[in-house]
Design a protein around this motif. Structure first.
Motif, PDB file in Angstrom:
ATOM      1  N   UNK A   5       0.884  -1.156   0.000  1.00  0.00           N
ATOM      2  CA  UNK A   5       0.000   0.000   0.000  1.00  0.00           C
ATOM      3  C   UNK A   5       0.923   1.206   0.000  1.00  0.00           C
ATOM      4  N   UNK A   6       0.797   2.019  -1.033  1.00  0.00           N
ATOM      5  CA  UNK A   6       1.673   3.162  -1.240  1.00  0.00           C
ATOM      6  C   UNK A   6       0.835   4.434  -1.210  1.00  0.00           C
ATOM      7  N   UNK A   7       1.243   5.398  -0.401  1.00  0.00           N
ATOM      8  CA  UNK A   7       0.511   6.653  -0.265  1.00  0.00           C
ATOM      9  C   UNK A   7       1.486   7.802  -0.508  1.00  0.00           C
ATOM     10  N   UNK A   8       1.065   8.743  -1.347  1.00  0.00           N
ATOM     11  CA  UNK A   8       1.919   9.876  -1.726  1.00  0.00           C
ATOM     12  C   UNK A   8       1.136  11.174  -1.514  1.00  0.00           C
ATOM     13  N   UNK A   9       1.793  12.245  -1.053  1.00  0.00           N
ATOM     14  CA  UNK A   9       1.112  13.536  -0.975  1.00  0.00           C
ATOM     15  C   UNK A   9       0.596  13.961  -2.364  1.00  0.00           C
ATOM     16  N   UNK A  46      -3.845  13.310  -0.345  1.00  0.00           N
ATOM     17  CA  UNK A  46      -2.939  12.215  -0.684  1.00  0.00           C
ATOM     18  C   UNK A  46      -3.611  11.319  -1.724  1.00  0.00           C
ATOM     19  N   UNK A  47      -2.801  10.506  -2.366  1.00  0.00           N
ATOM     20  CA  UNK A  47      -3.296   9.512  -3.331  1.00  0.00           C
ATOM     21  C   UNK A  47      -2.646   8.176  -3.004  1.00  0.00           C
ATOM     22  N   UNK A  48      -3.395   7.100  -3.228  1.00  0.00           N
ATOM     23  CA  UNK A  48      -2.906   5.768  -2.866  1.00  0.00           C
ATOM     24  C   UNK A  48      -2.897   4.822  -4.055  1.00  0.00           C
ATOM     25  N   UNK A  49      -2.073   3.805  -3.893  1.00  0.00           N
ATOM     26  CA  UNK A  49      -1.940   2.715  -4.850  1.00  0.00           C
ATOM     27  C   UNK A  49      -1.775   1.435  -4.035  1.00  0.00           C
TER      28      UNK A  49
END
Length: 117
Positions: A5-9, A46-49
């Protein structure tokens, strides 16, 4: 293989998608808009993948192996990443979570919720 689970501003979303595309994931990977709980009516912060990744990717994100492309460093530095299985959680049932269950647990742990774009 690991569940990631990857979260980026939000400010780095395009750069994160560019890094993901360079790794062969396709042009759009960070597709889940997030906000901190209580801010559900605001613009995504934020956005997630959620992806299946190799041990090599996990080691690069954790800084254990050098990055193959130093242009990725700003994205990796800002990335919040959670991997399962995670040997540091041995004995914890959460260490075996995968896919959507893993994704939901990370959002809960970090105080995020999915919001409308």
């Amino acid at each position: 293989m690991h569940s990631a689970v990857l979260i980026i501003p939000a400010t780095l979303r395009q750069q994160a998608d560019d890094v993901a595309a360079a790794m062969g994931w396709g042009p759009l990977s960070f597709t889940v808009p997030l906000a901190l709980l209580g801010n559900e009516d605001e613009t995504p912060s934020h956005w997630a993948c959620r992806a299946d990744v190799t041990l090599g990717f996990l080691r690069q994100v954790r800084g254990l192996d050098p990055l193959s492309d130093l242009d990725h460093a700003p994205v990796f530095d800002a990335l919040s990443a959670d991997f399962r299985p995670d040997p540091t959680l041995a004995g914890d049932d959460r260490s075996l979570l995968w896919g959507r269950h893993h994704f939901d647990a990370v959002l809960d742990d970090q105080g995020f919720c999915v919001v409308a774009e």
